[in-house]
Design an enzyme around this catalytic site. Structure first.
Site, PDB file in Angstrom:
ATOM      1  N   LYS A   1     -34.596  11.181  13.797  1.00  0.00           N
ATOM      2  CA  LYS A   1     -34.421   9.940  12.648  1.00  0.00           C
ATOM      3  C   LYS A   1     -35.129   8.548  13.190  1.00  0.00           C
ATOM      4  CE  LYS A   1     -31.191  12.214   9.729  1.00  0.00           C
ATOM      5  NZ  LYS A   1     -29.894  12.348   9.343  1.00  0.00           N
TER       6      LYS A   1
ATOM      7  N   GLN B   1     -24.206   8.975  10.060  1.00  0.00           N
ATOM      8  CA  GLN B   1     -24.507  10.475  10.256  1.00  0.00           C
ATOM      9  C   GLN B   1     -23.285  11.204   9.681  1.00  0.00           C
ATOM     10  OE1 GLN B   1     -27.644  11.900  10.763  1.00  0.00           O
ATOM     11  NE2 GLN B   1     -26.745  14.044  10.754  1.00  0.00           N
TER      12      GLN B   1
ATOM     13  N   ASP C   1     -29.465   7.549   2.122  1.00  0.00           N
ATOM     14  CA  ASP C   1     -29.142   8.961   2.133  1.00  0.00           C
ATOM     15  C   ASP C   1     -28.928   9.406   0.515  1.00  0.00           C
ATOM     16  OD1 ASP C   1     -28.855  10.447   4.081  1.00  0.00           O
ATOM     17  OD2 ASP C   1     -27.198   9.336   5.086  1.00  0.00           O
TER      18      ASP C   1
END
Ligand code: GUN
Length: 281
Positions: free
Chosen positions: A53, A97, A120
């Site tokens: 990422k 995460q 997200d």
């Protein structure tokens, strides 16, 4: 007939080229897009994901920070880090995460992220906006799947879509996006009695269970579009999805490979969400 392969790698390249241009335009105005990624603990898969990422951000000209903390980090300390990033004007997107260590309440952490930096799309406010048809950030993996359908001009409206898996990260938001696009949607879960009964009816089949070979050729309608979200290892340790690719590709009309399918699209849509957040400022 063998299915057409939908390459997430190729589609990602096209979308990332557009993101790179938009990032350059913002940077020229002194508004370089910025993403903060937080990793707590040493989960090996998570380490690979966050590295990819951050690299993707840098390749597109974003400002990006990776904050790594040891597994013993307290929940309060993590919440304080999030609060600092919420206030930081250089940061447009914050990603924590998952999974988090067991002593940390993931829901509490997600709710602490400012909803307008929640790239997200996991914050309860963003989930509610998605469910009511006014999405701010679409969760990256289901958003990537929708882009893949768009890339083959698939007529989603009126199609029978079956989503196998009902997680907050993929299955549920995927079902919402398909519903919003006009599909008739069935969501299957780990308790579904006869999975094949449902999947055989699917024009669009999205599989996100984390179970290798859960979908076999006899469970797929000829000509269907099969989108494989799974990330597993086969007996030789090679990356594979949830779908029995070798046999299903002989029945399906379109299929996504693993690797090189939905995986790269997840990261690409994170970049898209981050650039959109930056453009809103
Ligand atoms: N863990 C697995 N997938 C994801 C994702 O899309 N976002 C975050 N934050 N964690 C994940």
């Amino acid at each position: 007939m063998t299915a057409h392969i939908i390459s997430g790698t190729q589609l990602s390249q096209q979308i990332r080229a557009d993101v790179t241009q938009r990032a350059a335009a913002l940077s020229a105005q002194g508004k370089q897009p910025g993403l903060a990624v937080i990793l707590v603990g040493e989960n090996p898969a998570s380490q690979v994901y966050v590295r990819n990422k951050v690299k993707a951000c840098e390749d597109c000209g974003f400002y990006s920070v990776l904050e790594k903390y040891e597994a013993e980090l307290s929940e309060a300390a993590l919440l304080a880090h999030i609060d600092r990033l919420n206030q930081d004007p250089k940061i447009n997107g914050i990603l924590v995460q998952l999974p988090l260590p067991a002593h940390i309440d993931a829901n509490k952490v997600i709710e602490a992220i400012a909803a307008d930096k929640d790239v997200d799309g996991f914050h309860i406010s963003n989930a509610g906006l998605l469910m009511t048809g006014q999405p701010l950030f679409r969760p990256c993996t289901p958003y990537g799947v929708m882009k893949m359908l768009e890339s083959i001009n698939y007529p989603v409206r009126g199609a029978n879509a079956v989503v196998v898996g009902a997680s907050n990260i993929v299955g549920k938001p995927q079902a919402m996006l398909l519903l919003q696009a006009g599909a008739t949607v069935t969501i299957c879960n780990s308790k579904t009695r006869d999975l094949g009964y449902h999947t055989r009816n699917a024009d669009i089949l999205v599989v996100a269970t984390g179970k290798r070979n859960i979908v076999t050729a006899d469970m797929v309608k000829p000509g269907a579009v099969v989108l494989d979200v799974g990330m597993n290892r086969d007996d030789e340790g090679k990356l594979c999805g949830d779908v029995d690719f070798a046999n299903v590709k002989e029945v399906a009309g379109y299929i996504t490979p693993v690797p090189g399918g939905v995986g790269p699209m997840t990261i690409t849509m994170l970049l898209v969400n981050t650039i959109e957040a930056a453009e809103r400022t």
